[in-house]
Scaffold this motif. Structure first.
Motif, short mmCIF file in Angstrom:
data_model
loop_
_atom_site.label_atom_id
_atom_site.label_comp_id
_atom_site.label_asym_id
_atom_site.label_seq_id
_atom_site.Cartn_x
_atom_site.Cartn_y
_atom_site.Cartn_z
N LEU A 100 0.74 -1.19 0.06
CA LEU A 100 -0.02 0.00 -0.05
C LEU A 100 0.67 1.20 -0.09
N ARG A 101 0.90 1.96 -1.03
CA ARG A 101 1.58 3.07 -1.21
C ARG A 101 0.97 4.29 -1.22
N LEU A 102 1.20 5.30 -0.19
CA LEU A 102 0.80 6.69 -0.21
C LEU A 102 1.74 7.72 -0.54
N SER A 103 1.59 8.74 -1.55
CA SER A 103 3.01 9.37 -1.94
C SER A 103 2.11 10.92 -2.29
N GLY A 104 3.07 11.60 -2.44
CA GLY A 104 2.76 13.27 -2.82
C GLY A 104 2.93 14.08 -1.57
N GLN A 105 1.90 14.83 -1.23
CA GLN A 105 1.93 15.73 -0.10
C GLN A 105 1.11 15.12 1.00
N LEU A 106 1.76 14.53 1.87
CA LEU A 106 1.14 13.63 2.95
C LEU A 106 0.89 14.53 4.32
N PRO A 107 -0.25 14.18 5.02
CA PRO A 107 -0.17 14.48 6.61
C PRO A 107 1.20 13.82 7.06
N GLU A 108 1.06 14.57 8.44
CA GLU A 108 2.47 13.97 9.21
C GLU A 108 2.13 12.42 9.36
N THR A 109 3.23 11.81 9.39
CA THR A 109 3.13 10.40 9.52
C THR A 109 2.29 9.78 10.68
N ALA A 110 2.69 10.43 11.98
CA ALA A 110 2.02 10.20 13.19
C ALA A 110 0.27 10.15 12.83
N VAL A 111 -0.08 11.26 12.20
CA VAL A 111 -1.42 11.56 12.12
C VAL A 111 -1.96 10.21 11.12
N LEU A 112 -1.25 10.03 10.06
CA LEU A 112 -1.72 8.96 9.01
C LEU A 112 -1.70 7.50 9.76
N ASN A 113 -0.65 7.33 10.58
CA ASN A 113 -0.82 6.01 11.53
C ASN A 113 -1.74 5.86 12.21
N ARG A 114 -2.31 6.96 12.67
CA ARG A 114 -3.48 6.98 13.90
C ARG A 114 -4.74 6.75 13.02
N GLU A 115 -4.88 7.45 11.87
CA GLU A 115 -6.18 7.46 11.04
C GLU A 115 -6.34 6.00 10.34
N LEU A 116 -5.33 5.61 9.95
CA LEU A 116 -5.00 4.18 9.16
C LEU A 116 -5.04 2.88 10.18
N GLY A 117 -4.72 3.36 11.43
CA GLY A 117 -4.39 2.24 12.30
C GLY A 117 -3.42 1.16 12.05
N ALA A 118 -2.23 1.62 11.35
CA ALA A 118 -1.27 0.86 11.09
C ALA A 118 -0.12 1.65 11.03
N VAL A 119 1.19 0.78 11.18
CA VAL A 119 2.51 1.28 11.23
C VAL A 119 3.23 0.94 9.87
N PRO A 120 3.75 2.03 9.13
CA PRO A 120 4.23 1.66 7.85
C PRO A 120 5.62 1.04 7.95
N THR A 121 5.80 0.57 6.96
CA THR A 121 7.27 -0.18 6.53
C THR A 121 8.26 0.78 6.36
N GLN A 122 7.81 1.74 5.76
CA GLN A 122 8.88 3.03 5.33
C GLN A 122 8.19 4.00 5.20
N THR A 123 8.64 5.33 5.48
CA THR A 123 8.40 6.51 5.37
C THR A 123 9.44 7.48 4.89
N ARG A 124 9.08 8.36 4.08
CA ARG A 124 10.00 9.56 3.65
C ARG A 124 9.40 10.84 3.41
N ARG A 125 9.95 11.79 3.74
CA ARG A 125 9.43 13.20 3.63
C ARG A 125 10.32 13.91 2.33
N ARG A 126 9.41 14.57 1.64
CA ARG A 126 10.02 15.27 0.57
C ARG A 126 11.09 15.96 0.89
N GLY A 127 12.14 16.13 0.25
CA GLY A 127 13.61 17.06 0.15
C GLY A 127 14.51 16.18 1.24
N GLU A 128 14.28 15.09 1.77
CA GLU A 128 15.13 14.50 2.85
C GLU A 128 16.19 13.65 1.75
N PRO A 129 17.41 13.72 2.20
CA PRO A 129 18.48 12.89 1.35
C PRO A 129 17.77 11.36 1.61
#
Lengths: 169, 66
Positions: free
Chosen positions: A26-55
């Motif tokens: 399951l892949r969410l990409s683009g301009q996303l809410p904060e990871t903690a918010v997504l985790n709470r709303e989706l009730g899941a802990v992601p395998t991988q997260t990245r923020r735009r601009g990070e190396p």
């Protein structure tokens, strides 16, 4: 440093028996809410997260926000019954997340069922159960297939030869 | 349709050609394939949004640095 959850040591298991593999995420990409918010709303802990601009390596920066949950992974040696059972579990998991996934603002982000397969066989494929397709639909997921063919023993015409043929036509 | 099939074939040969160019052995070649797929997924690319030759060369160097 491992920027991509790519584990080269694990990948060495391919050394003995190179084979075709499939990964479903399951892949969410683009301009996303904060990871903690997504985790709470989706009730899941992601395998991988990245923020735009990070190396993401010494050479690249991440182009988009990413929230990724690996759902299933198998190689072609795995019994079909196990694969089907795994896909049914994925369907159940996605169905439980369908409502919050469907509510994500699609003007800001993209939500996909992402299927990646590396093929080392000249035949093969995969099937998805109806329950999984229905769950993906209820969640408003797009379907992305990425296929990389890495046959090792087939001689094909070179690019030069193909280009020559095209010119000849 | 024929043009697309030729394009896909060239895409595949591009990965093969770069693996050759970098002197990858069979295991490295397969690992490089897995790496390409991992990066493609993490960058938010669509299934048909393939890497260019220049991008693959960069990825090959990056892969060797892992």
């Amino acid at each position: 440093m491992n920027f991509l959850n790519y584990d080269r040591a694990m990948d060495r298991s391919l050394e003995v028996n190179a084979m075709s593999t499939v990964e479903i995420s399951l892949r969410l990409s683009g301009q996303l809410p904060e990871t903690a918010v997504l985790n709470r709303e989706l009730g899941a802990v992601p395998t991988q997260t990245r923020r735009r601009g990070e190396p993401v390596s010494k050479r690249r920066v991440q182009p988009v926000d990413l929230w990724l949950l690996e759902l299933a992974k198998w190689d072609d040696d795995r019994p079909i019954e196990e694969i089907e059972s795994s896909l049914q579990q994925v369907a159940t998991q996605l169905a439980a997340m369908a409502k919050p996934l469907a509510m994500l603002d699609r003007t800001q982000c993209q939500a996909d069922l992402y299927i990646s397969t590396v093929r080392e066989d000249d035949q093969g494929g995969l099937g998805l159960p109806a329950a999984l397709i229905m769950a993906a639909g209820a969640a408003g997921l797009g379907l992305q297939f990425s296929i990389l063919v890495m046959l090792d023993d087939v001689a094909e015409p070179t690019n030069v030869a193909l280009d020559s043929l095209a010119v000849g036509v | 349709m024929e043009r697309k099939r030729d394009a896909n074939r060239r895409d595949r040969q591009m990965v093969d050609a770069i693996a050759h160019e970098k002197g990858f052995d069979q295991l490295q070649r397969r690992q490089f394939g897995d790496y390409i797929e991992a990066v493609k997924r993490a960058e938010g690319r669509g299934g048909a949004d393939n890497f260019t030759r220049e991008e693959l060369l960069e990825l090959a160097d990056e892969f060797l640095e892992l």
